[in-house]
Structures are given as C-alpha cells and as structure tokens.
Design a protein around this motif. Structure first.
Motif, PDB file in Angstrom:
ATOM      1  N   ARG A 195       0.829  -1.206   0.000  1.00 23.01           N
ATOM      2  CA  ARG A 195       0.000   0.000   0.000  1.00 23.01           C
ATOM      3  C   ARG A 195       0.866   1.260   0.000  1.00 23.01           C
ATOM      4  N   ARG A 243       8.021  -6.324  -6.205  1.00 24.54           N
ATOM      5  CA  ARG A 243       8.117  -7.510  -5.344  1.00 24.54           C
ATOM      6  C   ARG A 243       9.567  -7.793  -4.952  1.00 24.54           C
ATOM      7  N   ASP A 302      -5.201 -10.574  -7.654  1.00 26.16           N
ATOM      8  CA  ASP A 302      -4.191 -11.151  -6.756  1.00 26.16           C
ATOM      9  C   ASP A 302      -3.956 -12.640  -7.030  1.00 26.16           C
ATOM     10  N   ARG A 331      -2.158 -12.905 -11.158  1.00 21.81           N
ATOM     11  CA  ARG A 331      -0.923 -12.263 -11.620  1.00 21.81           C
ATOM     12  C   ARG A 331       0.150 -13.338 -11.831  1.00 21.81           C
TER      13      ARG A 331
HETATM   14  O1   DC Z   1      -3.622  -7.170   2.633  1.00 18.16           O
HETATM   15  P1   DC Z   1      -3.957  -5.870   1.928  1.00 18.16           P
HETATM   16  O2   DC Z   1      -5.395  -5.810   1.513  1.00 18.16           O
HETATM   17  O3   DC Z   1      -3.539  -4.670   2.737  1.00 18.16           O
HETATM   18  O4   DC Z   1      -3.047  -5.872   0.594  1.00 18.16           O
HETATM   19  C1   DC Z   1      -3.141  -4.876  -0.389  1.00 18.16           C
HETATM   20  C2   DC Z   1      -2.671  -5.455  -1.722  1.00 18.16           C
HETATM   21  O5   DC Z   1      -1.267  -5.697  -1.667  1.00 18.16           O
HETATM   22  C3   DC Z   1      -3.293  -6.795  -2.124  1.00 18.16           C
HETATM   23  O6   DC Z   1      -4.479  -6.638  -2.876  1.00 18.16           O
HETATM   24  C4   DC Z   1      -2.205  -7.476  -2.919  1.00 18.16           C
HETATM   25  C5   DC Z   1      -0.923  -6.873  -2.398  1.00 18.16           C
HETATM   26  N1   DC Z   1      -0.180  -7.780  -1.539  1.00 18.16           N
HETATM   27  C6   DC Z   1       0.668  -8.675  -2.158  1.00 18.16           C
HETATM   28  O7   DC Z   1       0.724  -8.719  -3.380  1.00 18.16           O
HETATM   29  N2   DC Z   1       1.459  -9.498  -1.434  1.00 18.16           N
HETATM   30  C7   DC Z   1       1.405  -9.476  -0.089  1.00 18.16           C
HETATM   31  N3   DC Z   1       2.203 -10.305   0.604  1.00 18.16           N
HETATM   32  C8   DC Z   1       0.529  -8.585   0.577  1.00 18.16           C
HETATM   33  C9   DC Z   1      -0.273  -7.767  -0.193  1.00 18.16           C
END
Ligand code: DC
Length: 226
Positions: free
Chosen positions: A40, A110, A185, A188
């Motif tokens: 975020r 990432r 999510d 991807r």
């Molecule tokens: O858990 P959250 O809703 O705060 O996460 C926001 C976005 O961040 C989620 O839609 C995908 C990404 N995310 C991710 O790709 N890998 C993670 N380990 C945590 C979150």
C-alpha cells in the motif's frame, strides 16, 4: 543468532488476517508484520507522483526513489514510513487498496520488498500476513495458514470496518472491489495468491473472531513448541 519462529497467514482481502494476526502476535509476544501495508505504501507513493499503478515502466522508473520503513510504536502498532513520512493512516482507503493490488503485480516492486520482509523474520519471531508469505517470502515458515471466507462475508466485514472509521462506503461497491482484487491477486504472473500444499485452510465465513483465534492457536500449538 537464535533461530526464530515464523507463522505465515495468507489469504484474500478481508478474510480477517490482520485482526487475527495482531491478536495472536500480542498473545504470543511476536512481531506482527502486515505486508499488505508495505505494498500500500508503494501504491501511495506511485499515486502521489501521478503514475498509473498499471504502468510497469513508470513504476520501475520511480520505485528506486522510495525508501519504505516499518516502525513499531510502544503499543506494538506497525507504522509505515514513506521517505521519512508516516503514512500509516493515508494508505487505508479503497482507492489505495485497488492500486496496491495493481502495483504489487510488478516484478521490480516484489523484488525490492522481498529482503525487507525476510530480514524482519530473521531477526524476530513473527506472524506475517499477506498473499505470498508461505509460498515465496517464508517458504520454510513453521506454520502456514490460509485464511479465507466468502466474498460476501468479507465485503460485509470490510464495510463495517471502514464505516466504524468514519469512511463513507457502499457494500456493493466494496464487494465489487473485493472480487476484482481477488481476481488480480490470484491471476498475476509473479507470486499469485494461492494455497500452499503445506498450508492449513481456515474458512472464517461462519466463525467469529474468538473462534478463529482459538482455531489458529490450536494449529500453531500442534506445530510450534510455545
Ligand atoms: O492485505 P492488503 O489488503 O492490505 O493488501 C493490499 C494489496 O497488496 C493486495 O491486494 C495485494 C498486495 N499484496 C501482495 O501482493 N502481497 C502481499 N504479501 C501482501 C499484499
């Protein structure tokens, strides 16, 4: 350095990961690491620059200018620091939720965040929640939980949570956002949300928080000597 214990909690948006992980971490005296907050923060930064979170080249161009910090206050609450600025509250909007989901699909993002997450787990006992903790970040975690619930239940909970914070939100819109984020999510290319073979699935649709915490504590106690 003594070996640390890691508990990974993965699952879709709104499954209750952060509420459960925060409570469990407080009870066990572990660090709670909310990795969604890190994505975020990246999304918030990219958004401030006016770059689309879908624009892979744009994101790659600016991401080096971002320093993300995680700090904990005396109450153990995780604060996100973006280039020295505390953005903990700013990143909790439906708009940033969507943008975080999009920005997190890029390899450069990432990769940049991987070591940071692993370093916390090397230094401390952690409960870390996210999407790829058990599969990518901490594949050797002592416990892996896949926490899920129906999209409708998750949307209802998220609506109540944001309303309680004084945000004006609409259930149908939140449900649509959750379904869209689920799709993004899980589809991807890099580190998609998926249940690992060695994860324990906990469906919280019909459970209250106390029941979920008790269930996860039982699973943890079976796998870790506390
Ligand atoms: O858990 P959250 O809703 O705060 O996460 C926001 C976005 O961040 C989620 O839609 C995908 C990404 N995310 C991710 O790709 N890998 C993670 N380990 C945590 C979150």
């Amino acid at each position: 350095m003594a070996k640390t214990v890691s508990i990974a909690i993965d699952g879709p948006a709104g499954a209750g990961k952060s509420t459960i992980a925060r409570r469990l971490a407080a009870e066990l005296g572990y660090y709670y690491v909310d990795t969604g907050a890190i994505y975020r923060t990246v999304a918030y930064f990219i958004d401030l620059l006016g770059v689309s979170p879908k624009d892979a080249d744009g994101v790659a161009r600016y991401v080096d200018e971002l320093t993300v910090g995680i700090e904990y206050d005396e109450a153990g609450v995780q604060h996100m620091i973006m280039n020295g600025m505390d953005v903990t509250d700013d990143i909790r909007t439906p708009d940033i939720s969507q943008k975080a989901s999009l920005v997190s699909a890029h390899a450069c993002v990432r990769e940049m965040l991987l070591d940071m997450q692993r370093d916390v787990a090397k230094a401390h006992n952690v409960i870390m929640d996210g999407r790829d903790i058990g599969s990518v970040v901490l594949p050797r975690a002592n416990v892996k939980i896949f926490l899920t619930a129906s999209a409708e239940v998750r949307a209802k909970r998220r609506t109540e949570e944001l309303t309680a914070k004084g945000q004006k939100v609409n259930y149908n819109q939140i449900l649509k956002d959750i379904q869209q984020r689920d799709y993004q999510d899980t589809h991807r290319e890099i580190a998609p949300l998926k249940m690992c073979r060695d994860s324990v699935k906990v469906d919280t649709s019909e459970m209250d928080i106390d029941e979920v915490v008790a269930t996860i504590k039982r699973i943890v106690a079976e796998k870790v000597k506390l």
